[in-house]
Design a protein around this motif. Structure first.
Motif, PDB file in Angstrom:
ATOM      1  N   UNK A 173       0.896  -1.103   0.452  1.00 28.97           N
ATOM      2  CA  UNK A 173       0.093   0.090   0.061  1.00 28.97           C
ATOM      3  C   UNK A 173       0.636   1.366  -0.433  1.00 28.97           C
ATOM      4  N   UNK A 174       1.479   1.774   1.136  1.00 27.50           N
ATOM      5  CA  UNK A 174       3.354   1.919   0.797  1.00 27.50           C
ATOM      6  C   UNK A 174       3.582   2.168  -0.088  1.00 27.50           C
ATOM      7  N   UNK A 175       3.697   1.022  -0.918  1.00 28.21           N
ATOM      8  CA  UNK A 175       4.527   1.434  -2.530  1.00 28.21           C
ATOM      9  C   UNK A 175       3.649   2.128  -3.262  1.00 28.21           C
ATOM     10  N   UNK A 176       2.568   1.590  -3.970  1.00 28.59           N
ATOM     11  CA  UNK A 176       1.347   2.289  -4.428  1.00 28.59           C
ATOM     12  C   UNK A 176       0.594   3.558  -3.954  1.00 28.59           C
ATOM     13  N   UNK A 177       0.390   3.668  -2.791  1.00 26.02           N
ATOM     14  CA  UNK A 177      -0.035   5.343  -2.535  1.00 26.02           C
ATOM     15  C   UNK A 177       0.749   5.742  -2.316  1.00 26.02           C
ATOM     16  N   UNK A 178       2.149   6.109  -2.366  1.00 24.11           N
ATOM     17  CA  UNK A 178       3.168   6.987  -2.388  1.00 24.11           C
ATOM     18  C   UNK A 178       3.623   7.015  -3.686  1.00 24.11           C
ATOM     19  N   UNK A 179       3.723   6.605  -5.369  1.00 23.44           N
ATOM     20  CA  UNK A 179       3.820   6.873  -5.608  1.00 23.44           C
ATOM     21  C   UNK A 179       2.852   7.186  -7.009  1.00 23.44           C
ATOM     22  N   UNK A 180       0.886   6.447  -6.926  1.00 20.43           N
ATOM     23  CA  UNK A 180       0.227   7.674  -7.331  1.00 20.43           C
ATOM     24  C   UNK A 180      -0.404   8.795  -7.207  1.00 20.43           C
ATOM     25  N   UNK A 181      -0.443   9.649  -8.010  1.00 16.26           N
ATOM     26  CA  UNK A 181      -0.509  10.989  -7.771  1.00 16.26           C
ATOM     27  C   UNK A 181      -1.641  12.038  -8.256  1.00 16.26           C
ATOM     28  N   UNK A 182      -2.018  12.886  -7.539  1.00 15.61           N
ATOM     29  CA  UNK A 182      -3.406  13.290  -7.854  1.00 15.61           C
ATOM     30  C   UNK A 182      -3.715  13.667  -9.689  1.00 15.61           C
ATOM     31  N   UNK A 183      -2.155  13.462  -9.805  1.00 16.32           N
ATOM     32  CA  UNK A 183      -2.010  14.287 -11.776  1.00 16.32           C
ATOM     33  C   UNK A 183      -2.360  12.978 -12.567  1.00 16.32           C
ATOM     34  N   UNK A 184      -1.892  11.742 -11.719  1.00 14.94           N
ATOM     35  CA  UNK A 184      -2.029  10.750 -12.569  1.00 14.94           C
ATOM     36  C   UNK A 184      -3.722   9.904 -12.178  1.00 14.94           C
ATOM     37  N   UNK A 185      -4.402   9.910 -10.692  1.00 18.85           N
ATOM     38  CA  UNK A 185      -5.689  10.265 -11.200  1.00 18.85           C
ATOM     39  C   UNK A 185      -6.491  11.226 -12.085  1.00 18.85           C
ATOM     40  N   UNK A 186      -6.395  12.067 -12.123  1.00 16.98           N
ATOM     41  CA  UNK A 186      -6.896  13.424 -13.247  1.00 16.98           C
ATOM     42  C   UNK A 186      -6.619  13.129 -14.380  1.00 16.98           C
ATOM     43  N   UNK A 187      -5.940  12.130 -14.898  1.00 17.72           N
ATOM     44  CA  UNK A 187      -5.230  11.896 -16.059  1.00 17.72           C
ATOM     45  C   UNK A 187      -5.880  11.534 -16.926  1.00 17.72           C
ATOM     46  N   UNK A 188      -5.789   9.838 -15.804  1.00 15.92           N
ATOM     47  CA  UNK A 188      -6.969   8.564 -15.901  1.00 15.92           C
ATOM     48  C   UNK A 188      -9.159   8.798 -16.057  1.00 15.92           C
ATOM     49  N   UNK A 189      -8.885   9.970 -15.057  1.00 15.96           N
ATOM     50  CA  UNK A 189     -10.430  10.965 -15.377  1.00 15.96           C
ATOM     51  C   UNK A 189     -10.252  11.013 -16.496  1.00 15.96           C
ATOM     52  N   UNK A 190      -9.733  12.110 -16.561  1.00 16.96           N
ATOM     53  CA  UNK A 190      -9.970  12.394 -18.092  1.00 16.96           C
ATOM     54  C   UNK A 190     -10.147  11.800 -19.267  1.00 16.96           C
ATOM     55  N   UNK A 191      -9.286  10.713 -19.364  1.00 18.15           N
ATOM     56  CA  UNK A 191      -9.325   9.844 -20.486  1.00 18.15           C
ATOM     57  C   UNK A 191     -10.758   9.234 -20.822  1.00 18.15           C
ATOM     58  N   UNK A 192     -11.069   8.656 -19.296  1.00 14.92           N
ATOM     59  CA  UNK A 192     -12.587   7.753 -19.548  1.00 14.92           C
ATOM     60  C   UNK A 192     -14.084   8.853 -20.431  1.00 14.92           C
ATOM     61  N   UNK A 193     -13.645  10.134 -19.186  1.00 15.69           N
ATOM     62  CA  UNK A 193     -14.262  10.788 -19.361  1.00 15.69           C
ATOM     63  C   UNK A 193     -14.848  11.392 -21.041  1.00 15.69           C
ATOM     64  N   UNK A 194     -13.352  11.358 -21.714  1.00 20.49           N
ATOM     65  CA  UNK A 194     -13.019  11.887 -22.801  1.00 20.49           C
ATOM     66  C   UNK A 194     -14.160  10.614 -24.341  1.00 20.49           C
ATOM     67  N   UNK A 195     -13.512   9.556 -23.503  1.00 20.63           N
ATOM     68  CA  UNK A 195     -13.891   8.114 -24.330  1.00 20.63           C
ATOM     69  C   UNK A 195     -15.331   7.990 -23.690  1.00 20.63           C
ATOM     70  N   UNK A 196     -16.169   8.624 -23.002  1.00 18.73           N
ATOM     71  CA  UNK A 196     -17.487   8.491 -22.511  1.00 18.73           C
ATOM     72  C   UNK A 196     -18.141   9.108 -23.447  1.00 18.73           C
ATOM     73  N   UNK A 197     -17.763  10.599 -23.600  1.00 15.76           N
ATOM     74  CA  UNK A 197     -18.772  11.960 -24.631  1.00 15.76           C
ATOM     75  C   UNK A 197     -18.077  11.548 -26.028  1.00 15.76           C
ATOM     76  N   UNK A 198     -17.234  10.159 -26.696  1.00 17.83           N
ATOM     77  CA  UNK A 198     -17.154   9.509 -27.672  1.00 17.83           C
ATOM     78  C   UNK A 198     -18.073   8.585 -27.965  1.00 17.83           C
ATOM     79  N   UNK A 199     -19.175   7.927 -26.785  1.00 17.75           N
ATOM     80  CA  UNK A 199     -20.209   6.850 -26.890  1.00 17.75           C
ATOM     81  C   UNK A 199     -21.269   6.691 -27.667  1.00 17.75           C
ATOM     82  N   UNK A 200     -22.044   6.421 -28.661  1.00 15.47           N
ATOM     83  CA  UNK A 200     -23.538   6.851 -28.317  1.00 15.47           C
ATOM     84  C   UNK A 200     -23.539   5.415 -28.748  1.00 15.47           C
ATOM     85  N   UNK A 201     -25.225   5.290 -28.799  1.00 13.59           N
ATOM     86  CA  UNK A 201     -26.242   4.270 -28.686  1.00 13.59           C
ATOM     87  C   UNK A 201     -26.813   4.822 -29.706  1.00 13.59           C
ATOM     88  N   UNK A 202     -27.921   3.965 -30.216  1.00 16.38           N
ATOM     89  CA  UNK A 202     -28.848   3.510 -31.117  1.00 16.38           C
ATOM     90  C   UNK A 202     -30.051   2.798 -30.613  1.00 16.38           C
TER      91      UNK A 202
END
Length: 148
Positions: free
Chosen positions: A119-148
Motif C-alpha cells: 500500500x505504501x508503494x502504490x499510494x506513495x507513487x500514485x499522484x493526483x495528476x495520475x488520477x486526474x489524467x485517467x479521469x479525463x481519458x475516461x470522460x473523453x471516451x464516454x463522450x465519444x460513445x453513442x448508442x442506437x
C-alpha cells in the motif's frame, strides 16, 4: 479493509479541482454537484484539506477553492493520511509471553507487513495528476460513445 466515503469523496473532489483551469477557484457547491457529494460533508473534508495546506480558499462571489500545489506533487498517500490519519493495517499487540505470540508474529511478518508495504508503494507513487489524467481519458471516451 475498506476505503471510507470520506476518502472516496475527498479524492473525487480533488480530481474535480485538479481538472479545473489553472488559477481558477471552484466553488464547493459546484464540486458537490458534479461529484454527487453532500455539500455539508464536503465542507468538512475541505476544512481538513485547508488545515493541511493542500488547498487554498478565496472568499467572496468569485471565491472557492484551488489546489495549493501542483497535482503531480500530491500523492494518494498524503490525501488518505489527511482524511483517515492512517490507512495501514494495525499491528497486533501480543506479548512475547503469550501462547499466540508465534502465530501473531507469523501473521504480522507474512501478511500485515507485506500488505502495508505494498500500500505504501502504490499510494506513495500514485499522484493526483495520475488520477486526474485517467479521469479525463475516461470522460473523453464516454463522450465519444453513442448508442442506437
Amino acid at each position: 479493509m475498506q476505503l471510507s466515503k470520506k476518502s472516496r469523496y475527498g479524492l473525487r473532489a480533488l480530481i474535480d479541482l485538479a481538472s479545473a483551469p489553472e488559477n481558477q477557484y471552484v466553488s464547493l457547491s459546484n464540486i458537490a454537484e458534479r461529484g454527487e457529494i453532500p455539500a455539508q460533508f464536503l465542507e468538512q473534508v475541505f476544512a481538513s484539506f485547508r488545515r493541511a495546506g493542500l488547498v487554498k480558499a478565496l472568499k467572496g462571489p468569485q471565491g472557492g477553492y484551488q489546489l495549493a500545489r501542483n497535482p503531480k506533487y500530491i500523492t494518494a498517500a498524503e490525501v488518505l493520511e489527511i482524511l483517515e490519519g492512517s490507512y495501514r493495517i494495525a499491528d497486533e499487540d501480543v506479548s512475547p509471553e503469550s501462547r499466540c505470540y508465534a502465530v501473531s508474529e507469523t501473521i504480522q511478518d507474512m501478511l500485515i507487513g507485506p500488505v502495508n508495504q505494498a500500500m505504501e508503494t502504490i499510494l506513495g507513487k500514485l499522484t493526483l495528476a495520475d488520477l486526474q489524467r485517467s479521469y479525463q481519458e475516461r470522460a473523453t471516451q464516454s463522450e465519444d460513445m453513442y448508442y442506437i
